[in-house]
Design a protein around this motif. Structure first.
Motif, PDB file in Angstrom:
ATOM      1  N   ASP A 259       0.826  -1.209   0.000  1.00  0.00           N
ATOM      2  CA  ASP A 259       0.000   0.000   0.000  1.00  0.00           C
ATOM      3  C   ASP A 259       0.863   1.263   0.000  1.00  0.00           C
ATOM      4  OD1 ASP A 259      -1.914   2.110   0.701  1.00  0.00           O
ATOM      5  OD2 ASP A 259      -3.245   0.466   1.247  1.00  0.00           O
ATOM      6  N   GLU A 260       0.542   2.201  -0.900  1.00  0.00           N
ATOM      7  CA  GLU A 260       1.266   3.455  -1.010  1.00  0.00           C
ATOM      8  C   GLU A 260       0.434   4.650  -0.563  1.00  0.00           C
ATOM      9  OE1 GLU A 260       2.583   3.872  -5.024  1.00  0.00           O
ATOM     10  OE2 GLU A 260       3.800   2.039  -5.005  1.00  0.00           O
ATOM     11  N   LEU A 261      -0.784   4.412  -0.070  1.00  0.00           N
ATOM     12  CA  LEU A 261      -1.695   5.514   0.211  1.00  0.00           C
ATOM     13  C   LEU A 261      -2.013   5.703   1.693  1.00  0.00           C
ATOM     14  CD1 LEU A 261      -4.200   4.995  -2.743  1.00  0.00           C
ATOM     15  CD2 LEU A 261      -2.237   6.531  -2.639  1.00  0.00           C
ATOM     16  N   VAL A 262      -2.058   4.618   2.455  1.00  0.00           N
ATOM     17  CA  VAL A 262      -2.371   4.738   3.872  1.00  0.00           C
ATOM     18  C   VAL A 262      -1.244   4.145   4.708  1.00  0.00           C
ATOM     19  CG1 VAL A 262      -4.862   4.698   3.480  1.00  0.00           C
ATOM     20  CG2 VAL A 262      -3.663   2.545   3.917  1.00  0.00           C
ATOM     21  N   GLU A 263      -1.221   4.553   5.982  1.00  0.00           N
ATOM     22  CA  GLU A 263      -0.163   4.110   6.899  1.00  0.00           C
ATOM     23  C   GLU A 263      -0.570   2.797   7.562  1.00  0.00           C
ATOM     24  OE1 GLU A 263       2.743   4.999   7.375  1.00  0.00           O
ATOM     25  OE2 GLU A 263       3.022   7.131   6.932  1.00  0.00           O
ATOM     26  N   ASN A 264       0.071   1.715   7.158  1.00  0.00           N
ATOM     27  CA  ASN A 264      -0.281   0.412   7.719  1.00  0.00           C
ATOM     28  C   ASN A 264       0.022   0.307   9.210  1.00  0.00           C
ATOM     29  OD1 ASN A 264      -1.408  -0.715   5.427  1.00  0.00           O
ATOM     30  ND2 ASN A 264       0.484  -1.665   4.733  1.00  0.00           N
ATOM     31  N   HIS A 265       1.047   1.018   9.674  1.00  0.00           N
ATOM     32  CA  HIS A 265       1.368   0.915  11.108  1.00  0.00           C
ATOM     33  C   HIS A 265       0.261   1.538  11.953  1.00  0.00           C
ATOM     34  CE1 HIS A 265       2.444   5.148  11.902  1.00  0.00           C
ATOM     35  NE2 HIS A 265       2.974   5.158  10.699  1.00  0.00           N
ATOM     36  N   ALA A 266      -0.404   2.584  11.440  1.00  0.00           N
ATOM     37  CA  ALA A 266      -1.519   3.187  12.172  1.00  0.00           C
ATOM     38  C   ALA A 266      -2.708   2.222  12.233  1.00  0.00           C
ATOM     39  CB  ALA A 266      -1.932   4.497  11.506  1.00  0.00           C
ATOM     40  N   ILE A 267      -2.894   1.466  11.163  1.00  0.00           N
ATOM     41  CA  ILE A 267      -3.976   0.484  11.126  1.00  0.00           C
ATOM     42  C   ILE A 267      -3.698  -0.644  12.113  1.00  0.00           C
ATOM     43  CG2 ILE A 267      -5.224  -1.138   9.663  1.00  0.00           C
ATOM     44  CD1 ILE A 267      -4.277   0.645   7.266  1.00  0.00           C
TER      45      ILE A 267
END
Length: 315
Positions: A259-267
């Motif tokens: 993914d280049e659009l959202v922050e996976n660590h925040a998810i």
């Protein structure tokens, strides 16, 4: 409720597709679409799409939900699809406040109630739609369970971009320039100006061609880049939500490893704080994991409908 234009020929969705005009509490006209509202359904999917979303965009996904026994209701958020645009330049992805999306949610819920769509209701939130959905659940959205696809709980950008984004977007909105595009963005339609090989949404060539054909057939459904106000409001909403508890509603979440659009660590952080929440990182998947090739997207769909069916049995 007044019937609205529905482009059945490009949606490729299940039978009984339709669209309706609704007015929000602040008098914005939004379009709500439905797919497959049969009485014998297991329930209804409240489909909250992302920043490029509109009723017909997920017609094929709605067809899969229909095959699995679920009706679907979806909305064109303000400034998207055929809903009222908030900026003079209709291609701008613009809002005044992120909380305005909750007025759209309220209109969507009213439509679902007036149409007597089958219950229980389930939320499927994609990208920005998941961010809107989380806030809605915290404010009492009546859903039995939810599934998030690459939820926008953080906007992906470099450290330098983030340092600049906050003051610049705040200043632009403060001095009345919130409607201008984020630097580097424009009114160009992403799906029409990005070759499949370079896109950041999906590895599924058939799905990408489906979206391209939709954009060519009905260009006024599309939007271009986000405004400075959208950026500031989006950043502020992500920060605000990060400090809030997770609702006690069953949740399953999927993220794409690429993914280049959202922050996976925040998810991941959010899902670690979700009571009995399920989190899955999908290897070699881009942003829109539900529309990846069937070996990936089909399995995500199976897990979602299985999760919702299990939660229904628990009730």
């Amino acid at each position: 409720m007044e019937h609205a234009k529905f482009y059945e020929e490009i949606a490729d969705g299940p039978a009984q597709g339709a669209a309706y005009w609704m007015h929000t509490d602040d008098n914005v006209r939004v379009r709500v679409g439905t797919y497959g509202g049969k009485i014998d359904r297991k329930g209804t999917i409240l489909l909250f799409l992302g920043r490029f979303g509109y009723v017909e965009r997920y017609g094929r996904v709605a067809k899969d939900f229909d095959k699995n026994g679920f009706a679907t209701v979806v909305i064109d958020w303000r400034s998207q699809g055929l809903s009222d645009r908030m900026a003079n330049d209709p291609n701008t992805g613009h809002i005044h406040r992120f909380s305005d999306y909750q007025k759209d949610v309220a209109a969507m819920v009213r439509a679902a109630e007036e149409l007597n769509l089958p219950k229980p209701w389930y939320l499927v939130g994609v990208s920005m739609g998941a961010c809107i959905g989380l806030r809605a659940m915290l404010e009492g959205l009546p859903v039995a369970a939810c599934a998030f696809i690459s939820p926008m709980f953080g906007i992906k950008m470099s450290r330098l971009q983030r340092v600049a984004a906050w003051p610049l977007s705040w200043a632009a909105q403060t001095v009345g320039l919130g409607h201008i595009y984020v630097p580097g963005e424009s009114g160009e339609i992403y799906i029409l100006n990005t070759p499949f090989e370079e896109n950041n949404l999906t590895h599924n060539a058939d799905m990408y061609e489906y979206w391209v054909n939709q954009a060519r057939a009905v260009p006024n459904l599309q939007i271009g880049g986000p405004s400075m106000a959208w950026l500031y409001q989006g950043l502020a909403e992500c920060r605000g939500l990060s400090k809030m508890h997770s609702p006690d509603i069953p949740c399953i979440t999927f993220c794409g490893e690429l993914d280049e659009l959202v922050e996976n660590h925040a998810i991941k952080d959010r899902m670690e704080r979700w009571p009995n929440g399920i989190f899955e990182m999908i290897k070699n998947a881009k942003h829109d994991v539900l529309t990846e090739p069937p070996v990936i997207g089909g399995e995500v769909m199976n897990q979602i409908v299985g999760f919702f069916s299990d939660s229904r049995q628990v009730e």
